[in-house]
Design an enzyme around this catalytic site. Sequence first.
Site, PDB file in Angstrom:
ATOM      1  N   ASN A  92      50.817  39.763  38.081  1.00 24.84           N
ATOM      2  CA  ASN A  92      51.849  41.466  37.878  1.00 24.84           C
ATOM      3  C   ASN A  92      52.099  41.165  39.788  1.00 24.84           C
ATOM      4  OD1 ASN A  92      50.294  43.061  40.304  1.00 24.84           O
ATOM      5  ND2 ASN A  92      48.938  43.063  38.455  1.00 24.84           N
ATOM      6  N   ASP A 143      39.418  40.234  37.526  1.00 24.30           N
ATOM      7  CA  ASP A 143      39.897  41.308  37.122  1.00 24.30           C
ATOM      8  C   ASP A 143      38.521  42.766  36.032  1.00 24.30           C
ATOM      9  OD1 ASP A 143      42.456  41.077  38.245  1.00 24.30           O
ATOM     10  OD2 ASP A 143      43.129  39.574  37.178  1.00 24.30           O
ATOM     11  N   ASN A 158      41.782  47.978  29.764  1.00 22.44           N
ATOM     12  CA  ASN A 158      42.524  46.719  29.919  1.00 22.44           C
ATOM     13  C   ASN A 158      42.091  46.433  28.588  1.00 22.44           C
ATOM     14  OD1 ASN A 158      43.386  46.054  32.491  1.00 22.44           O
ATOM     15  ND2 ASN A 158      44.440  47.510  30.892  1.00 22.44           N
ATOM     16  N   ARG A 174      41.700  36.631  31.372  1.00 21.36           N
ATOM     17  CA  ARG A 174      41.090  37.494  30.737  1.00 21.36           C
ATOM     18  C   ARG A 174      40.185  38.397  29.824  1.00 21.36           C
ATOM     19  NH1 ARG A 174      43.395  43.430  33.116  1.00 21.36           N
ATOM     20  NH2 ARG A 174      41.368  43.766  33.226  1.00 21.36           N
ATOM     21  N   HIS A 212      51.965  48.181  33.050  1.00 20.85           N
ATOM     22  CA  HIS A 212      51.210  48.497  31.675  1.00 20.85           C
ATOM     23  C   HIS A 212      51.940  49.982  32.057  1.00 20.85           C
ATOM     24  CE1 HIS A 212      47.240  46.057  32.425  1.00 20.85           C
ATOM     25  NE2 HIS A 212      48.282  45.651  30.964  1.00 20.85           N
ATOM     26  N   CYS A 233      43.160  52.750  35.849  1.00 19.56           N
ATOM     27  CA  CYS A 233      42.824  50.678  35.064  1.00 19.56           C
ATOM     28  C   CYS A 233      41.583  50.798  35.220  1.00 19.56           C
ATOM     29  CB  CYS A 233      43.224  49.942  36.038  1.00 19.56           C
ATOM     30  SG  CYS A 233      44.761  49.934  36.380  1.00 19.56           S
TER      31      CYS A 233
END
Length: 304
Positions: free
Chosen positions: A47, A91, A97, A121, A200, A296
Amino acid sequence: MTLTARVFNDVADLPADFAVEHLPAMPHADGVLVCPPDDFDVIDVKNPYMAGQVGQVDRTLARRQWEALVTAFRDAGLRVERVPPTTACEDMVFTANQTFTGIDGAGKPLCLLSHMRHESRRREVPAFGEWFRARGWRIDDPTPATSLFEGGGDALWHPGRRAIWMGRGFRSSPGVDAVLAAAFEVPVFSLRLVDERFYHLDTCLSAIDEHTALIFPAAFDAQGLALLHRVFPRVVEVPEHEAERAMACNAAAFRGRYVVIERRAESTARKLQALGYRVLSVDTSEFMKSGGSVFCMKQVLFSA
Ligand code: ARG
């Protein structure tokens, strides 16, 4: 009147007399699931925040910031649970997520598994499935194989009400909104995300309580903005520098009263305080290098 379990893209789809109070009640989250940042790092650019940050994370500082965040969650009255980190998942600390959690139409806890955009991920997801299954949650994976869905990063509950907000465009595919509506038997308010810095939904919308939302307006199209203003009687707009550099809209609100927010989001914190919320400020500098902050780093838990 109660809304049907379908997707709402436009204000014109809502009944003329719509008000949030008409939505059935949903319990607030009473716990959060976190993951220790053992292998947290920035090793590639997923990102825009990560550009220029490869190898720049201070991991000792990251650990300290994460421990302080856990303390803030406890101070907000939450039960804090931990999922053990999977080796080399850099991550995995971003536990919003990998799943989307909630209460289904029969009043039972339901956990949907995500379809992560990035290969690295996807390896994070199984550990979450196991964690929830071992604790009696129903697990489902209704997202089509060809679609992306990044769980609580792009889907969030309207506080205290049976309705979901969904952000689509960068990490979650169009059409997943209808999957969520069917899985939880709730209306889904679907928003198109239009600015890649706000990739997001949780980077540009924080639902504070059933009447109040924190938003960065330029992250949405006109249709989405109109929907936000129609459903939330009070919309607090965050200035661009705080939305981007302090990830102010990644604040996490609990039980309609507590807000945990990055400490650099000063004017936003002051506004929330003036509105009567209990604001807890934390430093998430190391995690913002990866494009994530408070919201997050937790998944919400409900003990139905
Ligand atoms: N580096 C992570 C990624 O790009 C950050 C995820 C942040 N999570 C969130 N819910 N916004 O996937």
